[in-house]
Design a protein around this motif. Sequence first.
Motif, PDB file in Angstrom:
ATOM      1  N   GLU A  60       0.810  -1.213   0.000  1.00 46.05           N
ATOM      2  CA  GLU A  60       0.000   0.000   0.000  1.00 46.05           C
ATOM      3  C   GLU A  60       0.851   1.273   0.000  1.00 46.05           C
ATOM      4  O   GLU A  60       0.594   2.204  -0.767  1.00 46.05           O
ATOM      5  CB  GLU A  60      -0.954   0.008   1.192  1.00 46.05           C
ATOM      6  N   GLU A  61       1.849   1.327   0.830  1.00 48.57           N
ATOM      7  CA  GLU A  61       2.667   2.537   0.943  1.00 48.57           C
ATOM      8  C   GLU A  61       3.373   2.867  -0.374  1.00 48.57           C
ATOM      9  O   GLU A  61       3.350   4.012  -0.841  1.00 48.57           O
ATOM     10  CB  GLU A  61       3.688   2.375   2.064  1.00 48.57           C
ATOM     11  N   ASP A  62       4.011   1.866  -0.974  1.00 48.53           N
ATOM     12  CA  ASP A  62       4.722   2.121  -2.225  1.00 48.53           C
ATOM     13  C   ASP A  62       3.757   2.412  -3.371  1.00 48.53           C
ATOM     14  O   ASP A  62       4.029   3.267  -4.216  1.00 48.53           O
ATOM     15  CB  ASP A  62       5.634   0.943  -2.577  1.00 48.53           C
ATOM     16  N   PHE A  63       2.630   1.705  -3.405  1.00 44.28           N
ATOM     17  CA  PHE A  63       1.635   1.948  -4.445  1.00 44.28           C
ATOM     18  C   PHE A  63       1.128   3.385  -4.387  1.00 44.28           C
ATOM     19  O   PHE A  63       1.088   4.083  -5.403  1.00 44.28           O
ATOM     20  CB  PHE A  63       0.462   0.967  -4.300  1.00 44.28           C
ATOM     21  N   THR A  64       0.760   3.851  -3.190  1.00 49.46           N
ATOM     22  CA  THR A  64       0.229   5.212  -3.075  1.00 49.46           C
ATOM     23  C   THR A  64       1.295   6.247  -3.404  1.00 49.46           C
ATOM     24  O   THR A  64       0.997   7.270  -4.017  1.00 49.46           O
ATOM     25  CB  THR A  64      -0.387   5.478  -1.679  1.00 49.46           C
ATOM     26  N   GLY A  65       2.533   5.983  -3.038  1.00 45.93           N
ATOM     27  CA  GLY A  65       3.622   6.891  -3.396  1.00 45.93           C
ATOM     28  C   GLY A  65       3.867   6.925  -4.894  1.00 45.93           C
ATOM     29  O   GLY A  65       4.074   7.990  -5.486  1.00 45.93           O
ATOM     30  N   TYR A  66       3.820   5.756  -5.507  1.00 45.61           N
ATOM     31  CA  TYR A  66       4.062   5.661  -6.949  1.00 45.61           C
ATOM     32  C   TYR A  66       2.969   6.368  -7.752  1.00 45.61           C
ATOM     33  O   TYR A  66       3.268   7.173  -8.633  1.00 45.61           O
ATOM     34  CB  TYR A  66       4.154   4.188  -7.367  1.00 45.61           C
ATOM     35  N   VAL A  67       1.711   6.084  -7.448  1.00 41.94           N
ATOM     36  CA  VAL A  67       0.633   6.670  -8.261  1.00 41.94           C
ATOM     37  C   VAL A  67       0.509   8.177  -8.051  1.00 41.94           C
ATOM     38  O   VAL A  67      -0.007   8.877  -8.923  1.00 41.94           O
ATOM     39  CB  VAL A  67      -0.734   5.965  -8.071  1.00 41.94           C
ATOM     40  N   ALA A  68       1.004   8.701  -6.929  1.00 42.92           N
ATOM     41  CA  ALA A  68       0.968  10.147  -6.699  1.00 42.92           C
ATOM     42  C   ALA A  68       1.900  10.873  -7.661  1.00 42.92           C
ATOM     43  O   ALA A  68       1.575  11.947  -8.164  1.00 42.92           O
ATOM     44  CB  ALA A  68       1.345  10.473  -5.258  1.00 42.92           C
ATOM     45  N   ASP A  69       3.061  10.276  -7.925  1.00 41.90           N
ATOM     46  CA  ASP A  69       4.040  10.872  -8.842  1.00 41.90           C
ATOM     47  C   ASP A  69       5.038   9.779  -9.238  1.00 41.90           C
ATOM     48  O   ASP A  69       6.071   9.605  -8.574  1.00 41.90           O
ATOM     49  CB  ASP A  69       4.756  12.042  -8.177  1.00 41.90           C
ATOM     50  N   PRO A  70       4.723   9.028 -10.292  1.00 41.99           N
ATOM     51  CA  PRO A  70       5.550   7.872 -10.660  1.00 41.99           C
ATOM     52  C   PRO A  70       7.036   8.193 -10.863  1.00 41.99           C
ATOM     53  O   PRO A  70       7.902   7.485 -10.354  1.00 41.99           O
ATOM     54  CB  PRO A  70       4.911   7.364 -11.951  1.00 41.99           C
ATOM     55  N   LYS A  71       7.331   9.247 -11.595  1.00 46.07           N
ATOM     56  CA  LYS A  71       8.732   9.585 -11.861  1.00 46.07           C
ATOM     57  C   LYS A  71       9.463   9.950 -10.568  1.00 46.07           C
ATOM     58  O   LYS A  71      10.576   9.488 -10.325  1.00 46.07           O
ATOM     59  CB  LYS A  71       8.821  10.730 -12.868  1.00 46.07           C
ATOM     60  N   LYS A  72       8.846  10.771  -9.752  1.00 42.75           N
ATOM     61  CA  LYS A  72       9.462  11.184  -8.484  1.00 42.75           C
ATOM     62  C   LYS A  72       9.676   9.973  -7.572  1.00 42.75           C
ATOM     63  O   LYS A  72      10.710   9.846  -6.930  1.00 42.75           O
ATOM     64  CB  LYS A  72       8.572  12.223  -7.795  1.00 42.75           C
ATOM     65  N   PHE A  73       8.681   9.088  -7.513  1.00 41.86           N
ATOM     66  CA  PHE A  73       8.803   7.893  -6.682  1.00 41.86           C
ATOM     67  C   PHE A  73       9.985   7.040  -7.140  1.00 41.86           C
ATOM     68  O   PHE A  73      10.806   6.611  -6.326  1.00 41.86           O
ATOM     69  CB  PHE A  73       7.515   7.061  -6.731  1.00 41.86           C
ATOM     70  N   MET A 107       4.141   5.848 -16.951  1.00 39.92           N
ATOM     71  CA  MET A 107       2.832   6.223 -16.428  1.00 39.92           C
ATOM     72  C   MET A 107       2.784   7.742 -16.251  1.00 39.92           C
ATOM     73  O   MET A 107       3.485   8.298 -15.416  1.00 39.92           O
ATOM     74  CB  MET A 107       2.565   5.525 -15.093  1.00 39.92           C
ATOM     75  N   SER A 108       1.948   8.381 -17.026  1.00 40.22           N
ATOM     76  CA  SER A 108       1.882   9.844 -16.982  1.00 40.22           C
ATOM     77  C   SER A 108       0.803  10.351 -16.024  1.00 40.22           C
ATOM     78  O   SER A 108       0.904  11.460 -15.514  1.00 40.22           O
ATOM     79  CB  SER A 108       1.643  10.412 -18.378  1.00 40.22           C
ATOM     80  N   TYR A 109      -0.221   9.552 -15.775  1.00 41.51           N
ATOM     81  CA  TYR A 109      -1.316   9.975 -14.897  1.00 41.51           C
ATOM     82  C   TYR A 109      -0.844   9.976 -13.447  1.00 41.51           C
ATOM     83  O   TYR A 109      -0.083   9.099 -13.029  1.00 41.51           O
ATOM     84  CB  TYR A 109      -2.524   9.038 -15.064  1.00 41.51           C
ATOM     85  N   ARG A 110      -1.314  10.944 -12.681  1.00 47.47           N
ATOM     86  CA  ARG A 110      -0.987  11.022 -11.256  1.00 47.47           C
ATOM     87  C   ARG A 110      -2.285  11.005 -10.457  1.00 47.47           C
ATOM     88  O   ARG A 110      -3.204  11.757 -10.746  1.00 47.47           O
ATOM     89  CB  ARG A 110      -0.230  12.305 -10.954  1.00 47.47           C
ATOM     90  N   LEU A 111      -2.311  10.169  -9.465  1.00 45.67           N
ATOM     91  CA  LEU A 111      -3.435  10.100  -8.539  1.00 45.67           C
ATOM     92  C   LEU A 111      -2.942  10.683  -7.223  1.00 45.67           C
ATOM     93  O   LEU A 111      -2.476   9.971  -6.337  1.00 45.67           O
ATOM     94  CB  LEU A 111      -3.904   8.648  -8.380  1.00 45.67           C
ATOM     95  N   LYS A 112      -3.015  11.993  -7.121  1.00 50.73           N
ATOM     96  CA  LYS A 112      -2.386  12.712  -6.010  1.00 50.73           C
ATOM     97  C   LYS A 112      -3.122  12.596  -4.694  1.00 50.73           C
ATOM     98  O   LYS A 112      -2.519  12.718  -3.637  1.00 50.73           O
ATOM     99  CB  LYS A 112      -2.210  14.175  -6.382  1.00 50.73           C
ATOM    100  N   ASP A 113      -4.428  12.379  -4.713  1.00 53.80           N
ATOM    101  CA  ASP A 113      -5.201  12.291  -3.473  1.00 53.80           C
ATOM    102  C   ASP A 113      -4.880  10.962  -2.790  1.00 53.80           C
ATOM    103  O   ASP A 113      -5.196   9.890  -3.306  1.00 53.80           O
ATOM    104  CB  ASP A 113      -6.693  12.400  -3.785  1.00 53.80           C
ATOM    105  N   GLU A 114      -4.234  11.042  -1.619  1.00 55.50           N
ATOM    106  CA  GLU A 114      -3.789   9.830  -0.921  1.00 55.50           C
ATOM    107  C   GLU A 114      -4.957   8.913  -0.559  1.00 55.50           C
ATOM    108  O   GLU A 114      -4.842   7.684  -0.654  1.00 55.50           O
ATOM    109  CB  GLU A 114      -2.999  10.197   0.329  1.00 55.50           C
TER     110      GLU A 114
END
Length: 157
Positions: A94-107, A121-128
Amino acid sequence: MNMRIASIFAICLGATPLWAEGHATGDAEAGEKVFRKCKSCHMIQDDEGNDIQKGGRTGPNLYGIYNRVAGSVEDYRYGDSIVEAGEAGLAWNEEDFTGYVADPKKFLASYLDTNRAKSKMSYRLKDEEDAKNVWTYLVSVGPEVTEADMEKAEATE
């Protein structure tokens, strides 16, 4: 068995599913709704080929993502950075998934300790909360997570 011991035993048995769900903290129903945004690129298809969620094939199938090594779905062409992260030990939780989808490149840059990391992956799901809900949904429609799976995941964290 006396009544008190029987009651404690019943409580423990009833608590097992709650403990087993400890790998996901969101709301699966809310996650299913948020997943609609993900369907343009991702599908969820079980091992027998049954569609749980029809979707695009731009991204990998998300069935069985819990504790799956990143960049490891067979016959999917991943970017180099996500494969490298998997080879370095990234297995989805869960922790890594939520970090990745918030900003894949940064993660990936942080995980791999390099500014050269890239993500397809260009889409970002920023809302935790949305990300946790999607994670919970994905885990809920995936294969059953056993106690051994959870112990394996804990050992790699």
